[in-house]
Scaffold this motif. Structure first.
Motif, PDB file in Angstrom:
ATOM      1  N   GLU A 302       0.819  -1.208   0.000  1.00 29.23           N
ATOM      2  CA  GLU A 302       0.000   0.000   0.000  1.00 29.23           C
ATOM      3  C   GLU A 302       0.856   1.262   0.000  1.00 29.23           C
ATOM      4  N   LEU A 303       2.019   1.203   0.618  1.00 35.84           N
ATOM      5  CA  LEU A 303       2.926   2.343   0.598  1.00 35.84           C
ATOM      6  C   LEU A 303       3.333   2.663  -0.835  1.00 35.84           C
ATOM      7  N   ILE A 304       3.602   1.611  -1.608  1.00 40.29           N
ATOM      8  CA  ILE A 304       3.979   1.784  -3.015  1.00 40.29           C
ATOM      9  C   ILE A 304       2.788   2.276  -3.825  1.00 40.29           C
ATOM     10  N   THR A 305       1.623   1.684  -3.592  1.00 38.90           N
ATOM     11  CA  THR A 305       0.421   2.044  -4.354  1.00 38.90           C
ATOM     12  C   THR A 305      -0.007   3.478  -4.088  1.00 38.90           C
ATOM     13  N   ALA A 306       0.043   3.894  -2.832  1.00 37.20           N
ATOM     14  CA  ALA A 306      -0.350   5.260  -2.485  1.00 37.20           C
ATOM     15  C   ALA A 306       0.568   6.290  -3.127  1.00 37.20           C
ATOM     16  N   GLY A 307       1.814   5.909  -3.363  1.00 36.74           N
ATOM     17  CA  GLY A 307       2.750   6.808  -4.025  1.00 36.74           C
ATOM     18  C   GLY A 307       2.494   6.937  -5.517  1.00 36.74           C
ATOM     19  N   LYS A 308       1.771   5.978  -6.086  1.00 36.55           N
ATOM     20  CA  LYS A 308       1.493   5.988  -7.524  1.00 36.55           C
ATOM     21  C   LYS A 308       0.152   6.629  -7.858  1.00 36.55           C
ATOM     22  N   TYR A 309      -0.845   6.486  -6.977  1.00 35.70           N
ATOM     23  CA  TYR A 309      -2.194   6.920  -7.302  1.00 35.70           C
ATOM     24  C   TYR A 309      -2.705   7.917  -6.248  1.00 35.70           C
ATOM     25  N   PRO A 310      -2.994   9.153  -6.623  1.00 32.57           N
ATOM     26  CA  PRO A 310      -3.408  10.204  -5.682  1.00 32.57           C
ATOM     27  C   PRO A 310      -4.665   9.854  -4.885  1.00 32.57           C
ATOM     28  N   GLU A 311      -5.599   9.132  -5.519  1.00 29.65           N
ATOM     29  CA  GLU A 311      -6.875   8.872  -4.848  1.00 29.65           C
ATOM     30  C   GLU A 311      -6.796   7.723  -3.854  1.00 29.65           C
ATOM     31  N   TYR A 312      -5.678   7.005  -3.828  1.00 31.82           N
ATOM     32  CA  TYR A 312      -5.611   5.798  -3.002  1.00 31.82           C
ATOM     33  C   TYR A 312      -5.767   6.110  -1.514  1.00 31.82           C
ATOM     34  N   SER A 313      -5.280   7.263  -1.066  1.00 31.57           N
ATOM     35  CA  SER A 313      -5.410   7.626   0.345  1.00 31.57           C
ATOM     36  C   SER A 313      -6.884   7.776   0.746  1.00 31.57           C
ATOM     37  N   LYS A 314      -7.716   8.306  -0.171  1.00 26.99           N
ATOM     38  CA  LYS A 314      -9.151   8.410   0.101  1.00 26.99           C
ATOM     39  C   LYS A 314      -9.782   7.013   0.172  1.00 26.99           C
ATOM     40  N   TYR A 315      -9.340   6.156  -0.710  1.00 23.88           N
ATOM     41  CA  TYR A 315      -9.816   4.768  -0.722  1.00 23.88           C
ATOM     42  C   TYR A 315      -9.450   4.088   0.597  1.00 23.88           C
ATOM     43  N   GLN A 316      -8.234   4.312   1.074  1.00 27.41           N
ATOM     44  CA  GLN A 316      -7.794   3.734   2.341  1.00 27.41           C
ATOM     45  C   GLN A 316      -8.645   4.226   3.503  1.00 27.41           C
ATOM     46  N   ALA A 317      -9.041   5.496   3.458  1.00 26.97           N
ATOM     47  CA  ALA A 317      -9.811   6.087   4.553  1.00 26.97           C
ATOM     48  C   ALA A 317     -11.231   5.534   4.626  1.00 26.97           C
ATOM     49  N   ARG A 318     -11.763   5.055   3.507  1.00 21.90           N
ATOM     50  CA  ARG A 318     -13.167   4.642   3.465  1.00 21.90           C
ATOM     51  C   ARG A 318     -13.381   3.125   3.427  1.00 21.90           C
ATOM     52  N   VAL A 319     -12.342   2.372   3.054  1.00 16.51           N
ATOM     53  CA  VAL A 319     -12.491   0.921   2.895  1.00 16.51           C
ATOM     54  C   VAL A 319     -11.490   0.205   3.800  1.00 16.51           C
ATOM     55  N   GLY A 320     -11.955  -0.821   4.513  1.00 18.32           N
ATOM     56  CA  GLY A 320     -11.094  -1.562   5.422  1.00 18.32           C
ATOM     57  C   GLY A 320     -10.011  -2.332   4.693  1.00 18.32           C
ATOM     58  N   THR A 321      -8.904  -2.563   5.370  1.00 26.64           N
ATOM     59  CA  THR A 321      -7.782  -3.282   4.757  1.00 26.64           C
ATOM     60  C   THR A 321      -8.189  -4.699   4.365  1.00 26.64           C
ATOM     61  N   PHE A 322      -8.744  -5.441   5.306  1.00 27.54           N
ATOM     62  CA  PHE A 322      -9.172  -6.815   5.055  1.00 27.54           C
ATOM     63  C   PHE A 322     -10.673  -6.994   5.307  1.00 27.54           C
TER      64      PHE A 322
END
Length: 348
Positions: A302-322
Motif C-alpha cells: 500500500e505504501l507503493i500504491t499510495a505513491g502511484k495513485y493520488p486517490e488511493y489515500s481516500k480509498y484507504q480512509a473509506r475501505v477496510g484493509t481486510f
C-alpha cells in the motif's frame, strides 16, 4: 514408535506428549537416512517409523536450504514464492500418505487434502498467468527492499526469513493435519462439522478466486486502455484513469484476496481445534505468523500504491484493509456542484 500413546482427544494437542518425545528423531534422521541410502534398505520403513510431524519438519528445513542456495546462485529471491502454492498441499498429502502406510484412519485427511488441492490448483494458475514462473521473474518488493538496506543485511534476511522461515511457515500451515491424524484414533469417521469446515474452506477459496479474477480483469482493461485508448466493457474511463480497482469485492475490502488467504489457514487450524475438542493449541503459531506476515507485506504494497495513485489515500480512509467497515461499497467522490445563486453570493 512413531505416534504417541494418547488417552483422550484433548491430549492430541498436548505439545509435551505429541511433539517433545519425538524431537530426538529429528537429530537422528540424517544419519538414518544416509544408512538407508548406503545399504539400500527399505526407505518406506524408515518413513513410517519416523513421526510424521518430525519428518515433515525435516523436509521443510531441507527445502529451506534448497531455496537459499538457489536464490543466492541466481540472485533471485522469489524461490519460495514459486513453491508457495504447492507446499502446504504437499505437506497435507504427506500426512495422508503416512496415515495410509501406517494403517491409521485417514478420512479427515482426505477431506483436508481435497480443499487444499483445489486451493493449490487455483493459486498456482493465478501465479502462472501473472508470469511468476517465467525465467528471471521476481516479486518487485524484494527489489525495493534490496535498494533500501545494505547488501550484507539483505543476505542475512535471505538466509533467515526469505528462505528458511518462510519454508517452515508453509509447513506449519499444514501441521494441523497432524492433529487430524491423531484424533482419528478416537473419532475415525468424518462428521457433519468436518464437512462444514470443508465447505467453509471451499467458500474461502472461491472468494479468493473471485477477488483475483476481478483484479485480473481490471488490470487487463487498464492495459488495453493505455494501448488503444478504448474503455473495455464493464468499466468506465474514470475507473481506469483512477489506476486501481474499487469495484466488486474490492469496494468493500482493499485486499479481499489476502483476507481470504489468511482465513483459509486460520480455519484449518480451527478445524484441528474442533477435532481435538480444544479452544486453542500451539499450532496457532502458523496462522498467527501468516497474519503477521500479511500485515507487513500489505503495508509495503500500500505504501507503493499510495505513491502511484493520488486517490488511493481516500480509498484507504473509506475501505477496510481486510474486513469491511460498512455495508456500502466504495464510491468515488464526484466534483462539487456549485449553484449559480451560490456563485453570485461569492462574487458579491
Amino acid at each position: 514408535m512413531a505416534l504417541p500413546t494418547l488417552k483422550s482427544l484433548e491430549e492430541c494437542i498436548d505439545f509435551k506428549k505429541t511433539v517433545e518425545p519425538f524431537i530426538p528423531q529429528l537429530y537422528d534422521l540424517p544419519a538414518k537416512l544416509a544408512d538407508v541410502l548406503a545399504s539400500r534398505e527399505d526407505i518406506v520403513k524408515l518413513y513410517t517409523d519416523t513421526n510424521p510431524l518430525i519428518s515433515g519438519f525435516a523436509i521443510s528445513i531441507f527445502l529451506g536450504a534448497v531455496f537459499l542456495v538457489t536464490a543466492e546462485v541466481n540472485h533471485n529471491y522469489s524461490q519460495v514464492d514459486r513453491a508457495w502454492s504447492v507446499l502446504p498441499t504437499f505437506y497435507i498429502a504427506h500426512f495422508d500418505v503416512w496415515s495410509r502406510l501406517a494403517g491409521v484412519p485417514n478420512q479427515r485427511l482426505d477431506a483436508a487434502l481435497l480443499f487444499s488441492t483445489i486451493w493449490s490448483i487455483r493459486l498456482t494458475f493465478n501465479y502462472w498467468r501473472k508470469g511468476g514462473y517465467e525465467v528471471g521473474s521476481e516479486d518487485y518488493r524484494w527489489g525495493i527492499i534490496r535498494k533500501q538496506v545494505p547488501k550484507a543485511v539483505f543476505h542475512v534476511f535471505n538466509w533467515t526469513f526469505i528462505s528458511f522461515i518462510q519454508s517452515v511457515l508453509l509447513y506449519l500451515l499444514a501441521a494441523p493435519a497432524y492433529v487430524l491424524l491423531l484424533a482419528a484414533k478416537f473419532e475415525p469417521d468424518v462428521s457433519d462439522i468436518d464437512m462444514f469446515y470443508v465447505a467453509v474452506e471451499l467458500g474461502l477459496v472461491l472468494t479468493e478466486y473471485l477477488a483475483d479474477q476481478q483484479q485480473w480483469n481490471f488490470q487487463a482493461a487498464k492495459r488495453d486502455y493505455k494501448i488503444s485508448g478504448k474503455v473495455s466493457q464493464g468499466f468506465t474511463q474514470a475507473e481506469l484513469d483512477r489506476g486501481f480497482i474499487t469495484s466488486g469485492l474490492w469496494g468493500y475490502s482493499r485486499h479481499p484476496n489476502f483476507a481470504a488467504e489468511q482465513s483459509i489457514w486460520f480455519f484449518f487450524y480451527q478445524w484441528s481445534c474442533f477435532a481435538s475438542k480444544s479452544l486453542y493449541s500451539w499450532l496457532a503459531v502458523g496462522p498467527v505468523f501468516l497474519i503477521m506476515l500479511f500485515q507487513g507485506s500489505t503495508w509495503l504494497t500500500e505504501l507503493i500504491t499510495a505513491g502511484k495513485y493520488p486517490e488511493y489515500s481516500k480509498y484507504q480512509a473509506r475501505v477496510g484493509t481486510f474486513v469491511p467497515t460498512g455495508i456500502s461499497a466504495y464510491k468515488r467522490s464526484g466534483p462539487k456542484i456549485i449553484r449559480t445563486s451560490e456563485l453570485a453570493k461569492k462574487q458579491k
